[in-house]
Design an enzyme around this catalytic site. Structure first.
Site, PDB file in Angstrom:
ATOM      1  N   SER A   1       0.790  -1.234   0.000  1.00  0.00           N
ATOM      2  CA  SER A   1       0.000   0.000   0.000  1.00  0.00           C
ATOM      3  C   SER A   1       0.820   1.280   0.000  1.00  0.00           C
ATOM      4  O   SER A   1       0.297   2.336  -0.336  1.00  0.00           O
ATOM      5  CB  SER A   1      -0.938   0.012   1.208  1.00  0.00           C
ATOM      6  OG  SER A   1      -1.830  -1.069   1.114  1.00  0.00           O
ATOM      7  N   THR A   2       2.071   1.202   0.382  1.00  0.00           N
ATOM      8  CA  THR A   2       2.882   2.420   0.435  1.00  0.00           C
ATOM      9  C   THR A   2       4.237   2.186  -0.227  1.00  0.00           C
ATOM     10  O   THR A   2       4.714   1.056  -0.346  1.00  0.00           O
ATOM     11  CB  THR A   2       3.119   2.878   1.893  1.00  0.00           C
ATOM     12  OG1 THR A   2       3.899   1.888   2.569  1.00  0.00           O
ATOM     13  CG2 THR A   2       1.803   3.097   2.629  1.00  0.00           C
TER      14      THR A   2
END
Length: 74
Positions: free
Chosen positions: A10-11
């Site tokens: 996600s990052t």
């Protein structure tokens, strides 16, 4: 019939490597597709993968939350 591994984080500071390595131990001949920073609504690599999959192909993920954020995504 192809096997596809879809690994997502996600990052930008996370790595797909742990997911990829764990799945490749079980599915060594699978085609690996990775996506980073896809916490956004759009997941272009997943969309492209699904569009090219054919009947009999298999999509493999480490966990359902890597595939979508909620039941509608799944």
């Amino acid at each position: 019939m192809a096997e596809y591994l879809y690994c997502r984080v996600s990052t930008w500071d996370q790595s797909t490597e742990p997911q990829t390595q764990a799945l490749l131990k079980k599915y060594p001949n699978a085609i690996v597709i990775t996506e980073t920073a896809s916490g956004w609504k759009s997941r272009p690599m997943l969309k492209e993968l699904i569009s090219r999959m054919q009947e009999g192909d298999t999509l493999i993920v480490a966990a359902f939350d890597r595939l979508g954020r909620n039941a509608l995504d799944l």
